[in-house]
Write a protein that holds these residues in place. Structure first.
Motif, mmCIF file in Angstrom:
data_model
loop_
_atom_site.group_PDB
_atom_site.id
_atom_site.type_symbol
_atom_site.label_atom_id
_atom_site.label_comp_id
_atom_site.label_asym_id
_atom_site.label_seq_id
_atom_site.Cartn_x
_atom_site.Cartn_y
_atom_site.Cartn_z
ATOM 1 N N LEU A 166 9.146 4.335 -7.646
ATOM 2 C CA LEU A 166 9.150 3.065 -6.907
ATOM 3 C C LEU A 166 10.571 2.559 -6.692
ATOM 4 N N LEU A 167 11.411 2.668 -7.734
ATOM 5 C CA LEU A 167 12.791 2.226 -7.622
ATOM 6 C C LEU A 167 13.540 3.048 -6.569
ATOM 7 N N ARG A 168 13.334 4.353 -6.576
ATOM 8 C CA ARG A 168 14.009 5.234 -5.621
ATOM 9 C C ARG A 168 13.532 4.975 -4.190
ATOM 10 N N LEU A 169 12.291 4.560 -4.046
ATOM 11 C CA LEU A 169 11.779 4.207 -2.721
ATOM 12 C C LEU A 169 12.478 2.959 -2.182
ATOM 13 N N ASN A 193 0.829 -1.217 0.000
ATOM 14 C CA ASN A 193 0.000 0.000 0.000
ATOM 15 C C ASN A 193 0.862 1.266 0.000
ATOM 16 N N VAL A 194 1.844 1.303 -0.895
ATOM 17 C CA VAL A 194 2.812 2.400 -0.934
ATOM 18 C C VAL A 194 2.284 3.565 -1.768
ATOM 19 N N SER A 195 2.387 4.771 -1.194
ATOM 20 C CA SER A 195 2.021 5.999 -1.902
ATOM 21 C C SER A 195 3.122 7.033 -1.722
ATOM 22 N N LYS A 196 3.324 7.858 -2.764
ATOM 23 C CA LYS A 196 4.309 8.932 -2.695
ATOM 24 C C LYS A 196 3.847 10.088 -3.580
#
Length: 380
Positions: free
Chosen positions: A50-53, A13-16
């Protein structure tokens, strides 16, 4: 190679957001240990975020990222067992190939004998033993890319992150590097998370692909599943070429098929992956190469759809010919492979009346609303 164990890398459930822009919107996704997994989508879809996260260069506003059971969300980048390869290579220009690759282990305080042993393994892996004493400005783009890969792998990451790593290379070199990258992954066996907007790269390299659009995951599956069974008009258009036909559901059977009224074609039978109901308006996707085109009407067989039209354009492309066929109010794109072109019974020319035939399994309901499907590659 993948295994049957639980997901090795998990987005929960990732949001940025960046200001008013939601780069990643409630993404949940799992990557297996040892998998070559690609994040595919147009510019601005959220794949690089997403990759940077994962790398720790950004922190999610919501959700968690878990690697091998360990929550990475609040860990600084240097404490994560991941390494990133960028499009720019980011090699040190004043260091040799050997010194660039050894930079991480030396900084980490490895013993000299261990560094020397691992350096030899990496140089052999990337087939750069003869170039160990050269500096980056003496190398080609492909050689620089291989050095960047070795410099990341020598640190023994659990996940290798690759952000558009081949984008700066010309076409022939990119194609060669695709083969080499696949071979390197097979040899080292660690998890690769690969970001690209190039569908051919993702299709040729990946065990599985996540197609992204506007910060969300549209579909996850193998290259075969993504191409042959698209779940949305976005996926169908972004992965290859397709024809979109608007229709109304006439009936649905228990066998997983539906019968559509498409314009004035007559009844069209197709796969019903969207679980539609009679009366709903839908969009049907059929790939151009799935059609057979002939000047003679095919015999009905109960499993193929057959429609009649007129050839409006013929484009010879070497490996195949592309036909644009007018069928009442629609234009259908058809690809015919040139395996035995000169031995066809009747060559199809412009203005010919033709019949198009395709199997019911090759048509998929991709949307259940009334919006016109858009090609996601427009305006990239």
């Amino acid at each position: 190679m993948t295994d049957s164990h639980p997901d090795f890398l998990q987005f929960c459930n990732v949001s940025k957001s960046f200001g008013a822009t939601k780069a990643v919107d409630c993404v949940s996704l799992g990557v297996k240990r040892g998998e070559f997994f690609s994040l595919l989508g147009p510019s601005g879809c959220g794949k690089t975020t997403l990759l940077r996260l994962v790398a720790g260069f950004e922190r999610p506003d919501l959700g968690t990222i878990v690697l091998d059971g360990r929550d990475l969300t609040d860990l600084p980048p240097h404490r994560r067992k991941v390494n990133t390869i960028f499009q720019s290579y980011a090699l040190f220009p004043h260091l040799t190939v050997r010194e660039n690759i050894a930079f991480g282990p030396r900084t980490a305080g490895w013993a000299k004998a261990e560094i020397a042993r691992e350096l030899d393994k990496m140089l052999h892996l990337i087939q750069m033993e003869a170039y160990a004493g050269q500096k980056p400005d003496q190398l080609s783009g492909g050689q620089k890319q291989r050095v960047a890969i070795a410099r990341a792998l020598i640190n023994e990451p659990e996940v290798l992150l690759l952000d558009e790593p081949l984008a700066a290379l010309d076409l022939k070199l990119r194609q060669r590097m695709l083969v080499e990258l696949d071979q390197i992954h097979d040899e080292v066996g660690i998890t690769f998370l690969y970001v690209t907007h190039d569908q051919a790269e993702a299709m040729s390299l990946s065990d599985r692909i996540a197609v992204m659009n506007a910060g969300r995951i549209e579909q996850v599956g193998s290259p075969f599943e993504i191409y042959e069974s698209p779940r949305s008009s976005f996926v169908a258009a972004f992965i290859g070429d397709t024809n979109f036909l608007r229709g109304r559901v006439l009936e649905c059977g228990d066998s997983g098929y539906a019968c559509l009224e498409v314009g004035s074609f007559g009844p069209v039978r197709c796969r019903n992956g969207k679980q539609t109901r009679a009366g709903e308006h839908v969009y049907l996707s059929v790939r151009p190469e799935k059609f057979q085109i002939t000047r003679d009407r095919p015999d009905p067989d109960g499993v193929h759809n057959v429609i009649n039209g007129t050839v409006e354009d013929v484009i010879y492309l070497g490996t195949h010919t592309r036909y644009r066929v007018g069928v009442q109010e629609s234009i259908i794109s058809v690809f015919v492979q040139h395996s035995r072109l000169l031995h066809q019974e009747k060559i199809v020319n412009r203005n010919d009346e033709v019949w198009l035939r395709w199997h019911a399994d090759d048509g998929f309901v991709v949307e259940k609303d009334l919006k016109d499907p858009k090609d996601p590659r427009d305006g990239r």
